[in-house]
Design a protein around this motif. Structure first.
Motif, PDB file in Angstrom:
ATOM      1  N   ASP A 164      17.666  -2.879 -13.600  1.00  0.00           N
ATOM      2  CA  ASP A 164      18.329  -3.048 -14.883  1.00  0.00           C
ATOM      3  C   ASP A 164      17.443  -2.376 -15.932  1.00  0.00           C
ATOM      4  O   ASP A 164      16.544  -1.610 -15.591  1.00  0.00           O
ATOM      5  CB  ASP A 164      18.625  -4.527 -15.204  1.00  0.00           C
ATOM      6  N   SER A 165      17.683  -2.629 -17.185  1.00  0.00           N
ATOM      7  CA  SER A 165      16.957  -1.906 -18.229  1.00  0.00           C
ATOM      8  C   SER A 165      15.470  -2.254 -18.288  1.00  0.00           C
ATOM      9  O   SER A 165      14.669  -1.486 -18.824  1.00  0.00           O
ATOM     10  CB  SER A 165      17.595  -2.188 -19.592  1.00  0.00           C
ATOM     11  N   LYS A 166      15.069  -3.384 -17.716  1.00  0.00           N
ATOM     12  CA  LYS A 166      13.666  -3.819 -17.785  1.00  0.00           C
ATOM     13  C   LYS A 166      13.000  -3.931 -16.413  1.00  0.00           C
ATOM     14  O   LYS A 166      11.788  -3.765 -16.307  1.00  0.00           O
ATOM     15  CB  LYS A 166      13.581  -5.191 -18.472  1.00  0.00           C
ATOM     16  N   LEU A 167      13.793  -4.202 -15.384  1.00  0.00           N
ATOM     17  CA  LEU A 167      13.228  -4.552 -14.083  1.00  0.00           C
ATOM     18  C   LEU A 167      13.807  -3.674 -12.983  1.00  0.00           C
ATOM     19  O   LEU A 167      15.017  -3.442 -12.933  1.00  0.00           O
ATOM     20  CB  LEU A 167      13.527  -6.027 -13.760  1.00  0.00           C
ATOM     21  N   LYS A 168      12.920  -3.173 -12.118  1.00  0.00           N
ATOM     22  CA  LYS A 168      13.324  -2.455 -10.912  1.00  0.00           C
ATOM     23  C   LYS A 168      12.632  -3.096  -9.722  1.00  0.00           C
ATOM     24  O   LYS A 168      11.443  -3.436  -9.779  1.00  0.00           O
ATOM     25  CB  LYS A 168      12.954  -0.974 -10.991  1.00  0.00           C
ATOM     26  N   VAL A 169      13.382  -3.268  -8.639  1.00  0.00           N
ATOM     27  CA  VAL A 169      12.852  -3.881  -7.419  1.00  0.00           C
ATOM     28  C   VAL A 169      13.296  -3.053  -6.227  1.00  0.00           C
ATOM     29  O   VAL A 169      14.448  -2.608  -6.164  1.00  0.00           O
ATOM     30  CB  VAL A 169      13.341  -5.341  -7.255  1.00  0.00           C
ATOM     31  N   THR A 217       4.580  -1.842 -15.544  1.00  0.00           N
ATOM     32  CA  THR A 217       3.675  -2.226 -14.473  1.00  0.00           C
ATOM     33  C   THR A 217       4.452  -2.358 -13.185  1.00  0.00           C
ATOM     34  O   THR A 217       5.645  -2.708 -13.196  1.00  0.00           O
ATOM     35  CB  THR A 217       2.935  -3.541 -14.796  1.00  0.00           C
ATOM     36  N   LYS A 218       3.795  -2.059 -12.087  1.00  0.00           N
ATOM     37  CA  LYS A 218       4.442  -2.063 -10.772  1.00  0.00           C
ATOM     38  C   LYS A 218       3.497  -2.715  -9.780  1.00  0.00           C
ATOM     39  O   LYS A 218       2.336  -2.301  -9.658  1.00  0.00           O
ATOM     40  CB  LYS A 218       4.754  -0.617 -10.353  1.00  0.00           C
ATOM     41  N   ILE A 219       3.958  -3.741  -9.072  1.00  0.00           N
ATOM     42  CA  ILE A 219       3.103  -4.476  -8.153  1.00  0.00           C
ATOM     43  C   ILE A 219       3.785  -4.620  -6.800  1.00  0.00           C
ATOM     44  O   ILE A 219       5.005  -4.729  -6.713  1.00  0.00           O
ATOM     45  CB  ILE A 219       2.727  -5.871  -8.704  1.00  0.00           C
ATOM     46  N   GLY A 220       2.962  -4.602  -5.738  1.00  0.00           N
ATOM     47  CA  GLY A 220       3.484  -4.806  -4.397  1.00  0.00           C
ATOM     48  C   GLY A 220       3.196  -3.628  -3.485  1.00  0.00           C
ATOM     49  O   GLY A 220       2.441  -2.707  -3.819  1.00  0.00           O
ATOM     50  N   ARG A 221       3.807  -3.663  -2.313  1.00  0.00           N
ATOM     51  CA  ARG A 221       3.638  -2.584  -1.322  1.00  0.00           C
ATOM     52  C   ARG A 221       4.424  -1.366  -1.785  1.00  0.00           C
ATOM     53  O   ARG A 221       5.644  -1.443  -1.957  1.00  0.00           O
ATOM     54  CB  ARG A 221       4.157  -3.051   0.036  1.00  0.00           C
ATOM     55  N   HIS A 271       0.743   1.500   0.157  1.00  0.00           N
ATOM     56  CA  HIS A 271      -0.431   0.729  -0.228  1.00  0.00           C
ATOM     57  C   HIS A 271      -0.003  -0.587  -0.880  1.00  0.00           C
ATOM     58  O   HIS A 271       1.022  -0.656  -1.561  1.00  0.00           O
ATOM     59  CB  HIS A 271      -1.281   1.499  -1.251  1.00  0.00           C
ATOM     60  N   ASP A 272      -0.820  -1.620  -0.707  1.00  0.00           N
ATOM     61  CA  ASP A 272      -0.690  -2.839  -1.512  1.00  0.00           C
ATOM     62  C   ASP A 272      -1.464  -2.590  -2.795  1.00  0.00           C
ATOM     63  O   ASP A 272      -2.694  -2.480  -2.779  1.00  0.00           O
ATOM     64  CB  ASP A 272      -1.258  -4.040  -0.762  1.00  0.00           C
ATOM     65  N   ALA A 273      -0.736  -2.475  -3.906  1.00  0.00           N
ATOM     66  CA  ALA A 273      -1.394  -2.017  -5.121  1.00  0.00           C
ATOM     67  C   ALA A 273      -0.713  -2.582  -6.359  1.00  0.00           C
ATOM     68  O   ALA A 273       0.435  -3.040  -6.313  1.00  0.00           O
ATOM     69  CB  ALA A 273      -1.392  -0.482  -5.185  1.00  0.00           C
ATOM     70  N   ALA A 274      -1.440  -2.510  -7.480  1.00  0.00           N
ATOM     71  CA  ALA A 274      -0.902  -2.822  -8.802  1.00  0.00           C
ATOM     72  C   ALA A 274      -1.096  -1.603  -9.684  1.00  0.00           C
ATOM     73  O   ALA A 274      -2.178  -1.011  -9.700  1.00  0.00           O
ATOM     74  CB  ALA A 274      -1.604  -4.039  -9.400  1.00  0.00           C
ATOM     75  N   LEU A 275      -0.052  -1.214 -10.405  1.00  0.00           N
ATOM     76  CA  LEU A 275      -0.087  -0.037 -11.269  1.00  0.00           C
ATOM     77  C   LEU A 275       0.236  -0.412 -12.699  1.00  0.00           C
ATOM     78  O   LEU A 275       1.083  -1.285 -12.957  1.00  0.00           O
ATOM     79  CB  LEU A 275       0.952   0.995 -10.807  1.00  0.00           C
ATOM     80  N   ILE A 276      -0.427   0.250 -13.620  1.00  0.00           N
ATOM     81  CA  ILE A 276      -0.054   0.226 -15.028  1.00  0.00           C
ATOM     82  C   ILE A 276       0.256   1.661 -15.425  1.00  0.00           C
ATOM     83  O   ILE A 276      -0.559   2.560 -15.189  1.00  0.00           O
ATOM     84  CB  ILE A 276      -1.178  -0.347 -15.908  1.00  0.00           C
ATOM     85  N   THR A 277       1.430   1.908 -15.999  1.00  0.00           N
ATOM     86  CA  THR A 277       1.874   3.269 -16.277  1.00  0.00           C
ATOM     87  C   THR A 277       2.261   3.432 -17.742  1.00  0.00           C
ATOM     88  O   THR A 277       2.973   2.582 -18.295  1.00  0.00           O
ATOM     89  CB  THR A 277       3.078   3.644 -15.394  1.00  0.00           C
ATOM     90  N   TYR A 278       1.788   4.530 -18.310  1.00  0.00           N
ATOM     91  CA  TYR A 278       2.280   4.993 -19.600  1.00  0.00           C
ATOM     92  C   TYR A 278       2.993   6.314 -19.366  1.00  0.00           C
ATOM     93  O   TYR A 278       2.443   7.224 -18.730  1.00  0.00           O
ATOM     94  CB  TYR A 278       1.152   5.192 -20.615  1.00  0.00           C
ATOM     95  N   LEU A 297      -2.734   3.939 -13.936  1.00  0.00           N
ATOM     96  CA  LEU A 297      -3.956   3.228 -13.580  1.00  0.00           C
ATOM     97  C   LEU A 297      -3.638   2.352 -12.382  1.00  0.00           C
ATOM     98  O   LEU A 297      -2.777   1.475 -12.466  1.00  0.00           O
ATOM     99  CB  LEU A 297      -4.459   2.379 -14.751  1.00  0.00           C
ATOM    100  N   GLY A 298      -4.318   2.606 -11.248  1.00  0.00           N
ATOM    101  CA  GLY A 298      -4.011   1.894 -10.013  1.00  0.00           C
ATOM    102  C   GLY A 298      -5.164   1.029  -9.552  1.00  0.00           C
ATOM    103  O   GLY A 298      -6.335   1.385  -9.716  1.00  0.00           O
ATOM    104  N   PHE A 299      -4.813  -0.125  -8.949  1.00  0.00           N
ATOM    105  CA  PHE A 299      -5.813  -1.093  -8.511  1.00  0.00           C
ATOM    106  C   PHE A 299      -5.421  -1.633  -7.135  1.00  0.00           C
ATOM    107  O   PHE A 299      -4.275  -2.038  -6.925  1.00  0.00           O
ATOM    108  CB  PHE A 299      -5.923  -2.250  -9.510  1.00  0.00           C
ATOM    109  N   VAL A 300      -6.389  -1.645  -6.209  1.00  0.00           N
ATOM    110  CA  VAL A 300      -6.170  -2.131  -4.847  1.00  0.00           C
ATOM    111  C   VAL A 300      -7.288  -3.091  -4.489  1.00  0.00           C
ATOM    112  O   VAL A 300      -8.471  -2.824  -4.759  1.00  0.00           O
ATOM    113  CB  VAL A 300      -6.152  -0.961  -3.834  1.00  0.00           C
ATOM    114  N   LEU A 301      -6.947  -4.222  -3.891  1.00  0.00           N
ATOM    115  CA  LEU A 301      -7.917  -5.171  -3.355  1.00  0.00           C
ATOM    116  C   LEU A 301      -7.412  -5.626  -1.995  1.00  0.00           C
ATOM    117  O   LEU A 301      -6.343  -6.249  -1.901  1.00  0.00           O
ATOM    118  CB  LEU A 301      -8.103  -6.370  -4.287  1.00  0.00           C
ATOM    119  N   ASN A 302      -8.159  -5.323  -0.932  1.00  0.00           N
ATOM    120  CA  ASN A 302      -7.711  -5.604   0.432  1.00  0.00           C
ATOM    121  C   ASN A 302      -8.563  -6.676   1.092  1.00  0.00           C
ATOM    122  O   ASN A 302      -9.763  -6.801   0.828  1.00  0.00           O
ATOM    123  CB  ASN A 302      -7.779  -4.330   1.287  1.00  0.00           C
TER     124      ASN A 302
END
Length: 419
Positions: free
Chosen positions: A66-71, A112-116, A139-146, A155-160
């Motif tokens: 939708d206008s705010k959320l993508k899954v 922001t985008k989180i998950g596999r 990857h299992d990761a968290a992203l912050i995007t501009y 900006l990507g972050f991974v913790l395994n």
């Protein structure tokens, strides 16, 4: 099909109270690939012979937005034809999550985008989706995007971790890396595209019995493209530093490609890539061999995967000179690419230094669109190895080392709904 539609309508029903415009779609990919391998990945030896098999990817992609959320959730099953009998009680690989992520937009520019998820940038040399492999790479990761009309910053972050331990483990994390942070910036200016990548990767090692330490190595570099009407250029340079275990890292990679439109349908691309390595008689513990890390390495240095596809790590490096010709014959798109391979560092057979020339590989691929959702792709490759290749990898260069394959990609959209 009925079950999938039921799930789809149930999802839409749960979110129907929202005032946002909503979209849901689903597609299926069935991708079997036959391969004949006769010296694929390394030269044949007197005791090895050719083989053949069929591998298949079966994937279902479910997308909501939708206008705010993508899954997105992507489920896949991988198999080799015949790995189970005709009346199995279970599957070897079962069904796995290839992607499972959610992206939320705070504004029209920040999200922001989180998950596999798939991490794929530029020409996929350092970070890529590895689509050729049936399992792909995610990857299992968290992203912050501009992102605006000309610029993008990720900006990507991974913790395994191996599992949800409640105390610190006594053995090092046993897969790719313990953690990773990266920044990727891209901007466009007229016909020029410019990207910068800074990546920090942490890997565990056993410093002493029951003492685990994480050391970090960094990859820094740029990727530049130019797209004109008849000429396209790209250049990349990446350096690596830091530590892997207790060993210092000092390595680099440079590549350049020039594509010329010889006609409206025919293109020629002249390419060169240098990946640093280490002389075989170098006794230092420094890591001087460049590592492409999480790239789509099958797309580089020849399709027979002699270099950097689960092999050639920590070796003498590589120089690759290539000339790719793209041209159609009726409705078939053909690509012919010879590669000349050289070792930039010293190879020895006993005390004797070998010639730098490793061999020549020729790759031929053909693609034909059979139907709107069906594409057939086939290829043939042959490696003409040298005596230096024998010294480096073993095997016999004088035998016929080749590889042939046929792949059918069936990818229809099976459901789509907008509210």
């Amino acid at each position: 099909m009925k079950l999938l539609k039921t799930i789809s309508f149930s999802v839409l029903g749960l979110i129907s109270a929202s005032t946002y415009a909503q979209e849901f779609n689903a597609d299926i990919q069935i991708r079997p690939r036959y391969e004949y391998t006769n010296g694929f990945g390394t030269l044949l030896t007197p005791t090895t012979e050719h083989t053949s098999f069929i591998g298949q990817r079966s994937r279902v992609n479910l997308n909501y937005g939708d206008s705010k959320l993508k899954v997105k959730v992507a489920l896949q099953n991988l198999r080799t034809w015949g790995d189970r009998n005709t009346i199995p009680k279970s599957d070897v690989n079962g069904v796995a999550i290839y992607e499972g992520w959610a992206q939320y937009s705070f504004t029209d520019k920040w999200s922001t985008k989180i998950g596999r998820q798939v991490l794929s940038y530029d020409n996929q040399r350092i970070l890529g989706g590895l689509d050729w492999a049936n399992q792909g790479r995610s990857h299992d990761a968290a992203l912050i995007t501009y992102k605006d009309s000309k610029n993008q910053l990720d900006l990507g972050f991974v913790l395994n971790a191996d599992n949800e331990n409640k105390v610190a483990p006594s053995t090092p994390y046993n897969t790719d890396h313990k953690n990773m942070q990266y920044a990727w910036y891209h901007t466009n200016a007229n016909k020029v595209g410019l990207s910068f990548l800074a990546m920090n990767v942490g890997r565990d090692y056993l410093k002493a019995p029951a003492e685990i330490e994480t050391n970090y190595n960094q990859t820094l570099g740029t990727y530049i493209t130019y797209k004109g009407k008849k000429v396209a250029l790209d250049f990349s340079f990446y350096g690596q530093t830091g530590k892997i275990g207790t060993n210092k890292v000092s390595a680099y990679n440079a590549s350049a490609n020039a594509t010329f439109a010889l006609s409206s349908k025919v293109k020629a691309t002249l390419g060169y890539e240098f990946l640093s390595g280490k002389d075989q008689n170098d006794l230092s513990t420094d890591v001087k061999s460049f590592n492409p890390l999480f790239g789509t390495n099958h797309a580089f240095n020849g399709f027979m995967d002699y270099f950097y596809v689960g092999n050639h790590a920590g070796s003498v490096g590589l120089q690759d000179v290539s000339l790719k010709l793209d041209f159609p014959i009726k409705k078939v798109n053909l690509s012919l690419t010879p590669h000349l391979f050289y070792a930039p560092n010293k190879v020895f057979a006993g005390p004797v230094e070998k010639d730098a020339y490793l061999g020549t590989e020729v790759d031929l691929t053909a693609a034909y669109k059979l139907y709107k959702d069906v594409v057939v792709v086939a290829g043939y490759s042959q490696m003409f190895g040298s005596s230096t290749m024998e010294t480096l990898k073993g095997g016999i260069a004088g035998t016929t080392n080749n590889w042939a394959w046929v792949m059918v990609n069936i990818n229809p959209q099976i459901f789509s709904s907008k509210k």
